[in-house]
Design a protein around this motif. Sequence first.
Motif, PDB file in Angstrom:
ATOM      1  N   ARG A 138      -9.000  11.548   3.363  1.00 10.40           N
ATOM      2  CA  ARG A 138      -7.960  12.418   2.819  1.00 10.40           C
ATOM      3  C   ARG A 138      -6.839  12.510   3.858  1.00 10.40           C
ATOM      4  NH1 ARG A 138      -9.989  16.091  -1.299  1.00 10.40           N
ATOM      5  NH2 ARG A 138      -8.063  17.288  -1.067  1.00 10.40           N
ATOM      6  N   LEU A 139      -5.676  12.009   3.504  1.00 10.97           N
ATOM      7  CA  LEU A 139      -4.582  11.886   4.465  1.00 10.97           C
ATOM      8  C   LEU A 139      -3.405  12.782   4.092  1.00 10.97           C
ATOM      9  CD1 LEU A 139      -4.596   8.010   4.962  1.00 10.97           C
ATOM     10  CD2 LEU A 139      -5.780   9.750   6.324  1.00 10.97           C
ATOM     11  N   THR A 140      -2.780  13.333   5.112  1.00 15.45           N
ATOM     12  CA  THR A 140      -1.613  14.204   4.948  1.00 15.45           C
ATOM     13  C   THR A 140      -0.380  13.377   4.604  1.00 15.45           C
ATOM     14  OG1 THR A 140      -2.456  15.878   6.461  1.00 15.45           O
ATOM     15  CG2 THR A 140      -0.071  15.792   6.176  1.00 15.45           C
ATOM     16  N   ARG A 141       0.486  13.952   3.773  1.00 15.84           N
ATOM     17  CA  ARG A 141       1.768  13.312   3.469  1.00 15.84           C
ATOM     18  C   ARG A 141       2.906  14.323   3.624  1.00 15.84           C
ATOM     19  NH1 ARG A 141       1.237   9.568  -1.859  1.00 15.84           N
ATOM     20  NH2 ARG A 141       0.160  11.362  -2.785  1.00 15.84           N
ATOM     21  N   ILE A 142       4.105  13.790   3.843  1.00  9.01           N
ATOM     22  CA  ILE A 142       5.287  14.620   4.062  1.00  9.01           C
ATOM     23  C   ILE A 142       5.982  14.891   2.729  1.00  9.01           C
ATOM     24  CG2 ILE A 142       7.573  14.723   5.142  1.00  9.01           C
ATOM     25  CD1 ILE A 142       6.442  12.982   7.404  1.00  9.01           C
ATOM     26  N   ARG A 143       6.275  16.166   2.507  1.00  9.10           N
ATOM     27  CA  ARG A 143       7.082  16.556   1.357  1.00  9.10           C
ATOM     28  C   ARG A 143       8.540  16.675   1.824  1.00  9.10           C
ATOM     29  NH1 ARG A 143       5.403  19.173  -3.142  1.00  9.10           N
ATOM     30  NH2 ARG A 143       3.523  19.937  -2.086  1.00  9.10           N
ATOM     31  N   THR A 144       9.445  15.981   1.136  1.00  9.36           N
ATOM     32  CA  THR A 144      10.867  15.983   1.481  1.00  9.36           C
ATOM     33  C   THR A 144      11.684  16.410   0.274  1.00  9.36           C
ATOM     34  OG1 THR A 144      10.486  14.116   2.989  1.00  9.36           O
ATOM     35  CG2 THR A 144      12.772  14.615   2.408  1.00  9.36           C
ATOM     36  N   THR A 145      12.636  17.302   0.496  1.00  6.23           N
ATOM     37  CA  THR A 145      13.542  17.691  -0.582  1.00  6.23           C
ATOM     38  C   THR A 145      14.992  17.572  -0.101  1.00  6.23           C
ATOM     39  OG1 THR A 145      13.598  20.053   0.002  1.00  6.23           O
ATOM     40  CG2 THR A 145      11.865  19.324  -1.517  1.00  6.23           C
ATOM     41  N   PRO A 177       1.488  16.253  -1.375  1.00  5.58           N
ATOM     42  CA  PRO A 177       0.157  16.018  -1.965  1.00  5.58           C
ATOM     43  C   PRO A 177      -0.647  15.053  -1.115  1.00  5.58           C
ATOM     44  CG  PRO A 177       1.865  14.870  -3.206  1.00  5.58           C
ATOM     45  CD  PRO A 177       2.575  15.759  -2.241  1.00  5.58           C
ATOM     46  N   GLU A 178      -1.875  15.420  -0.793  1.00  5.49           N
ATOM     47  CA  GLU A 178      -2.710  14.545   0.025  1.00  5.49           C
ATOM     48  C   GLU A 178      -3.041  13.261  -0.732  1.00  5.49           C
ATOM     49  OE1 GLU A 178      -6.096  16.921   1.167  1.00  5.49           O
ATOM     50  OE2 GLU A 178      -5.141  17.435   3.081  1.00  5.49           O
ATOM     51  N   LEU A 179      -3.374  12.229   0.029  1.00  2.93           N
ATOM     52  CA  LEU A 179      -3.707  10.930  -0.549  1.00  2.93           C
ATOM     53  C   LEU A 179      -5.129  10.548  -0.169  1.00  2.93           C
ATOM     54  CD1 LEU A 179      -2.536   8.346  -2.035  1.00  2.93           C
ATOM     55  CD2 LEU A 179      -2.256   7.404   0.264  1.00  2.93           C
ATOM     56  N   SER A 180      -5.869  10.006  -1.122  1.00  2.00           N
ATOM     57  CA  SER A 180      -7.190   9.437  -0.845  1.00  2.00           C
ATOM     58  C   SER A 180      -7.011   7.942  -0.605  1.00  2.00           C
ATOM     59  CB  SER A 180      -8.139   9.664  -2.025  1.00  2.00           C
ATOM     60  OG  SER A 180      -8.414  11.034  -2.198  1.00  2.00           O
ATOM     61  N   THR A 186       0.829  -1.205   0.000  1.00  2.00           N
ATOM     62  CA  THR A 186       0.000   0.000   0.000  1.00  2.00           C
ATOM     63  C   THR A 186       0.867   1.260   0.000  1.00  2.00           C
ATOM     64  OG1 THR A 186      -1.755  -1.179   1.193  1.00  2.00           O
ATOM     65  CG2 THR A 186      -1.842   1.226   1.220  1.00  2.00           C
ATOM     66  N   LEU A 187       1.929   1.256   0.803  1.00  2.00           N
ATOM     67  CA  LEU A 187       2.815   2.420   0.865  1.00  2.00           C
ATOM     68  C   LEU A 187       3.525   2.655  -0.459  1.00  2.00           C
ATOM     69  CD1 LEU A 187       4.317   1.897   4.420  1.00  2.00           C
ATOM     70  CD2 LEU A 187       2.899   3.814   3.706  1.00  2.00           C
ATOM     71  N   ILE A 188       4.032   1.594  -1.083  1.00  2.00           N
ATOM     72  CA  ILE A 188       4.739   1.744  -2.352  1.00  2.00           C
ATOM     73  C   ILE A 188       3.781   2.203  -3.443  1.00  2.00           C
ATOM     74  CG2 ILE A 188       5.894   0.420  -4.174  1.00  2.00           C
ATOM     75  CD1 ILE A 188       7.367  -1.077  -1.984  1.00  2.00           C
ATOM     76  N   ALA A 189       2.558   1.692  -3.439  1.00  3.17           N
ATOM     77  CA  ALA A 189       1.560   2.162  -4.407  1.00  3.17           C
ATOM     78  C   ALA A 189       1.288   3.650  -4.220  1.00  3.17           C
ATOM     79  CB  ALA A 189       0.275   1.355  -4.256  1.00  3.17           C
ATOM     80  N   ALA A 190       1.248   4.085  -2.963  1.00  4.86           N
ATOM     81  CA  ALA A 190       0.953   5.494  -2.678  1.00  4.86           C
ATOM     82  C   ALA A 190       2.025   6.432  -3.229  1.00  4.86           C
ATOM     83  CB  ALA A 190       0.799   5.692  -1.173  1.00  4.86           C
ATOM     84  N   HIS A 191       3.266   5.966  -3.307  1.00  4.71           N
ATOM     85  CA  HIS A 191       4.350   6.834  -3.788  1.00  4.71           C
ATOM     86  C   HIS A 191       4.132   7.277  -5.226  1.00  4.71           C
ATOM     87  CE1 HIS A 191       7.266   4.980  -0.616  1.00  4.71           C
ATOM     88  NE2 HIS A 191       6.453   5.885  -0.104  1.00  4.71           N
ATOM     89  N   GLU A 192       3.410   6.479  -6.011  1.00  2.00           N
ATOM     90  CA  GLU A 192       3.212   6.816  -7.420  1.00  2.00           C
ATOM     91  C   GLU A 192       1.856   7.457  -7.689  1.00  2.00           C
ATOM     92  OE1 GLU A 192       5.722   6.760  -9.157  1.00  2.00           O
ATOM     93  OE2 GLU A 192       7.020   5.456  -7.966  1.00  2.00           O
ATOM     94  N   VAL A 193       1.075   7.698  -6.647  1.00  2.00           N
ATOM     95  CA  VAL A 193      -0.228   8.355  -6.801  1.00  2.00           C
ATOM     96  C   VAL A 193      -0.110   9.753  -6.213  1.00  2.00           C
ATOM     97  CG1 VAL A 193      -2.676   8.299  -6.210  1.00  2.00           C
ATOM     98  CG2 VAL A 193      -1.473   6.164  -6.712  1.00  2.00           C
ATOM     99  N   ARG A 194      -0.214  10.756  -7.044  1.00  2.00           N
ATOM    100  CA  ARG A 194      -0.010  12.134  -6.590  1.00  2.00           C
ATOM    101  C   ARG A 194      -1.296  12.944  -6.575  1.00  2.00           C
ATOM    102  NH1 ARG A 194       5.671  12.995  -6.599  1.00  2.00           N
ATOM    103  NH2 ARG A 194       6.563  10.899  -6.645  1.00  2.00           N
ATOM    104  N   SER A 195      -2.420  12.351  -6.958  1.00  2.00           N
ATOM    105  CA  SER A 195      -3.688  13.082  -7.028  1.00  2.00           C
ATOM    106  C   SER A 195      -4.732  12.409  -6.148  1.00  2.00           C
ATOM    107  CB  SER A 195      -4.194  13.125  -8.480  1.00  2.00           C
ATOM    108  OG  SER A 195      -5.522  13.625  -8.544  1.00  2.00           O
ATOM    109  N   THR A 196      -5.538  13.221  -5.486  1.00  2.00           N
ATOM    110  CA  THR A 196      -6.620  12.677  -4.666  1.00  2.00           C
ATOM    111  C   THR A 196      -7.769  12.140  -5.520  1.00  2.00           C
ATOM    112  OG1 THR A 196      -7.542  14.914  -4.470  1.00  2.00           O
ATOM    113  CG2 THR A 196      -6.122  14.147  -2.677  1.00  2.00           C
ATOM    114  N   ASP A 197      -7.710  12.376  -6.823  1.00  2.07           N
ATOM    115  CA  ASP A 197      -8.753  11.865  -7.713  1.00  2.07           C
ATOM    116  C   ASP A 197      -8.656  10.360  -7.905  1.00  2.07           C
ATOM    117  OD1 ASP A 197      -9.714  14.436  -8.077  1.00  2.07           O
ATOM    118  OD2 ASP A 197      -8.515  14.792  -9.885  1.00  2.07           O
ATOM    119  N   VAL A 198      -7.513   9.781  -7.577  1.00  5.30           N
ATOM    120  CA  VAL A 198      -7.319   8.336  -7.728  1.00  5.30           C
ATOM    121  C   VAL A 198      -7.096   7.738  -6.341  1.00  5.30           C
ATOM    122  CG1 VAL A 198      -5.975   6.497  -8.799  1.00  5.30           C
ATOM    123  CG2 VAL A 198      -6.286   8.675  -9.998  1.00  5.30           C
ATOM    124  N   PRO A 199      -8.121   7.184  -5.718  1.00  7.09           N
ATOM    125  CA  PRO A 199      -7.956   6.611  -4.374  1.00  7.09           C
ATOM    126  C   PRO A 199      -7.265   5.253  -4.412  1.00  7.09           C
ATOM    127  CG  PRO A 199     -10.208   6.325  -5.112  1.00  7.09           C
ATOM    128  CD  PRO A 199      -9.520   7.124  -6.184  1.00  7.09           C
TER     129      PRO A 199
END
Length: 356
Positions: A189-196, A333-336, A119-132
């Motif tokens: 709708r879940l918060t995610r950390i932005r890292t640079t 970017p938030e995650l659905s 689930t976590l690895i799948a989330a890394h490639e989903v950047r839009s809340t339109d795709v849960p």
Amino acid sequence: PDRMAHHRLRHAVIDVTRRTYATTTTAAYAPVFTNALLVIKTTPIAEYTSLIGSGELYQSDRYARVKERHETHKSSVNAIKRMLSDRGVKYRCVERAALKAESVEGCDLVIALGGDGTTLIAAHEVRSTDVPILGINTDPATPSDLAKLYLTNVCLDERRSTGHLCAANRFNAEQVLDAALRGETKPARLTRIRTTINGRELEPALNDVLIAHPSPAAVSRYSLKLPAKEDAYFHIRSSGLRTCTASGSTAATYSAGGCLMPYDSTDMQYMDREPIYYDHAPPPSSAGHRFYKRGETMRLRWNSRVGVVYIDGAHVKHDIMLGDDVEMSSDGPELSLFVSPWFKTMRESQGKKLET
């Protein structure tokens, strides 16, 4: 006789799984999702089979257990495919290791088949809340597993995934999937950390980010910019540092003495790992633990010769070196994500405690 007993047990497990997923009729509703991407965990069975074929590993009890779990996972995946076909949902499949951002294009639902890691690895490639994302634990720990398997009379840890981020498991997958396809349940709708790193943006973290020296025995050195002062840095020596979201606050941060956070919190929690404070006068008032609000950015300079940034566990990592600038915030970017009732109620109750 032992092999025959194992053969009967394996087929019994598969038969139970098939009965669990048995569908009787085609769904009599129009699903709200019509194009799904199945992100499928790769089990270690291929590696074990290769070792046996090369003579490096003989048939063993461990191989039998790995094969049994592989068969359970495979049967679960096939059952989900049948469910989707019965309900008129088109789907494509991709192995977890081969997943790319392009894999998600054209899909309106991502189904992660494995456990929390998938689930976590799948989330890394989903950047839009339109795709849960909907995670299904294909080989879950049963209540009996959780109650008994932490202490046994053999030196093997046979515990399965608990699937905290999964909305369903192989036992209730049909019910949960139908509720999602009907639109009866909505994703959180879940918060995610932005890292640079030096301005280069990494994968968004749903759970946590760990920064540390690659050797667990080495000291991690970094200078943390104080948020209230323009050019003031606090210099730290520790075993590294970790930030987490509300979703990840039940994991390593909590085990290290951090706080559980309500699931809809947009804060980012920060902790130093085993900090060395005895030579500070005075020691930091935060004791290396604080919260960053959305819109606030944590900035640090890495002062060790080498280091590693781990995103949501050990699978995704990036090397850093002396002098690199790292920034983190909860502005990713938030995650659905479809979640289980437990996921919300546990964190909601904790949120009420924090408010009081």
